[in-house]
Design a protein around this motif. Structure first.
Motif, PDB file in Angstrom:
ATOM      1  N   ALA A   1       3.311  -7.272   5.210  1.00 56.50           N
ATOM      2  CA  ALA A   1       2.696  -5.992   4.840  1.00 56.50           C
ATOM      3  C   ALA A   1       3.820  -5.009   4.572  1.00 56.50           C
TER       4      ALA A   1
ATOM      5  N   MET B   1      -2.426  -5.005  13.168  1.00 63.81           N
ATOM      6  CA  MET B   1      -2.059  -5.817  11.999  1.00 63.81           C
ATOM      7  C   MET B   1      -1.537  -7.181  12.441  1.00 63.81           C
TER       8      MET B   1
ATOM      9  N   ILE C   1       0.388   3.124   5.527  1.00 68.74           N
ATOM     10  CA  ILE C   1      -0.375   2.442   6.579  1.00 68.74           C
ATOM     11  C   ILE C   1      -0.578   3.462   7.685  1.00 68.74           C
TER      12      ILE C   1
ATOM     13  N   GLY D   1      -3.772   0.946  10.184  1.00 75.48           N
ATOM     14  CA  GLY D   1      -3.547  -0.478   9.911  1.00 75.48           C
ATOM     15  C   GLY D   1      -4.833  -1.233   9.626  1.00 75.48           C
TER      16      GLY D   1
ATOM     17  N   ALA E   1      -1.625   0.674  15.298  1.00 72.85           N
ATOM     18  CA  ALA E   1      -1.641  -0.005  13.988  1.00 72.85           C
ATOM     19  C   ALA E   1      -0.814  -1.285  13.983  1.00 72.85           C
TER      20      ALA E   1
ATOM     21  N   ILE F   1       5.964  -6.513   9.122  1.00 71.67           N
ATOM     22  CA  ILE F   1       5.526  -5.181   8.681  1.00 71.67           C
ATOM     23  C   ILE F   1       6.759  -4.384   8.287  1.00 71.67           C
TER      24      ILE F   1
ATOM     25  N   ASP G   1       0.861  -1.187   0.000  1.00 70.78           N
ATOM     26  CA  ASP G   1       0.000   0.000   0.000  1.00 70.78           C
ATOM     27  C   ASP G   1       0.893   1.231   0.000  1.00 70.78           C
TER      28      ASP G   1
ATOM     29  N   THR H   1      -6.889  -1.128   7.041  1.00 71.66           N
ATOM     30  CA  THR H   1      -6.965  -1.659   5.671  1.00 71.66           C
ATOM     31  C   THR H   1      -6.172  -2.957   5.564  1.00 71.66           C
ATOM     32  N   ILE H   2      -4.946  -2.925   6.052  1.00 68.22           N
ATOM     33  CA  ILE H   2      -4.082  -4.116   5.971  1.00 68.22           C
ATOM     34  C   ILE H   2      -4.658  -5.240   6.833  1.00 68.22           C
TER      35      ILE H   2
ATOM     36  N   CYS I   1       4.692  -1.026   3.047  1.00 66.40           N
ATOM     37  CA  CYS I   1       4.156   0.237   2.536  1.00 66.40           C
ATOM     38  C   CYS I   1       5.302   1.205   2.326  1.00 66.40           C
TER      39      CYS I   1
END
Ligand code: R5P
Length: 289
Positions: A242, A257, A219, A222, A253, A265, A216, A224-225, A244
């Motif tokens: 994940a 996640m 973030i 978080g 966040a 992340i 993405d 959306t993820i 970004c």
């Protein structure tokens, strides 16, 4: 050339200067007791081309004020050219008047930055590239995908599937996937404009037993993820990464996640934080060679 790392991009600014072999002119900065910002360029820049690197997070409003003050100071100090690099450009998501009466925030800020005396403007993975049309001076969006793909390659993921959590960020997933020679696809996301609540719907993706990389541009909470990761785990993914460009990571966040099944992340250093393990310094430096 001179590089001026702003108060919010000390590592990245120096990284760019190191690659270019450019002189670094530090900035002195502080807050007045009432919260106002103070900046001072500590050496002469007269007659020099200056690259100012200042991201706009954390505290986006404060960072923007510092940015404007620095551009103005550099202009006063008679820099020959002021090239402004804002690695993460805040307010970019408000690129449209979604509801009657709203400000088109990103356009207002771009006009203000140009008005302050910016000769060239650069940013990384701007939420919508077409927002740069507000500038009359040269303005460029740099893609972080090369740096991201190279980091993922180094992780040795076997047959990764690159997933965008929504259609809007599909170009990032596509660029990364193309560089890796991987498959890619996207989910559908809807966000309530008033409450901010997110829902993500998944098309069927071939995730079973494979690592899935959710990409993405940024973030924030978080959410959306996390929503996408749950669907990906249900589809049998072996590992979820994940990644970004801009890791804002607000309001828990990271934990949100993780609790949704994200194993790792990652972000770039457009925002200098704990997960910022991918540097965009080489990509910025390339623009000024
Ligand atoms: C929005 O369209 C962006 O590309 C991101 O997906 C979004 O801003 C992420 O926000 P959050 O982490 O709060 O879900």
């Amino acid at each position: 050339m001179i590089v001026v790392p702003g108060p919010s991009s000390p590592r990245l600014g120096r990284g760019v200067a190191d690659i270019l072999g450019a002189k670094v002119v530090p900035v002195e900065y502080k807050n007045f007791p009432d919260g106002e910002s103070y900046v001072r360029v500590t050496e002469s820049v007269k007659g020099e081309a200056v690259t100012l690197v200042q991201t706009t997070y954390p505290q986006p409003d404060k960072r923007l004020v510092e940015l404007l003050l620095l551009i103005d100071a550099l202009r006063d100090l008679e820099a020959a050219a002021i090239k402004v690099v804002v690695p993460y450009m805040a307010y970019a998501r408000q690129d449209t008047r979604f509801r009657e009466g709203e400000a088109v925030s990103i356009r207002a800020l771009f006009r203000t930055i140009e008005g302050a005396g910016c000769d060239e403007f650069y940013t990384i993975d701007l939420h919508k590239e077409s927002s740069l049309e507000a500038f009359r001076v040269k303005a460029k969006n740099i893609y972080a995908s090369e740096a991201i793909a190279s980091h993922l390659r180094g992780m040795g993921l076997m047959e990764p599937y690159i997933l965008s959590p929504d259609k809007g960020a599909i170009n990032i997933a596509k660029r990364v996937a193309d560089l890796l020679g991987a498959e890619y696809g996207h989910f559908e996301k809807t966000r309530d404009r008033i409450t901010g609540a997110i829902s993500v719907r998944g098309e069927r993706i071939e995730a079973k037993g494979r690592p899935v990389v959710i990409t993405d541009d940024l973030i924030s909470t978080g959410g959306t993820i996390a929503n996408a990761a749950k669907l990906v785990k249900e589809a049998g993914a072996e590992r979820v990464v994940a990644v970004c460009t801009h890791p804002l990571l607000v309001a828990g966040a990271y934990d949100r996640m993780k609790a949704s099944g994200v194993d790792e992340i990652l972000g770039t250093d457009t925002i200098e934080g704990d997960v910022s393990r991918i540097s965009v310094a080489p990509l910025i430096a390339r623009e000024f060679r």
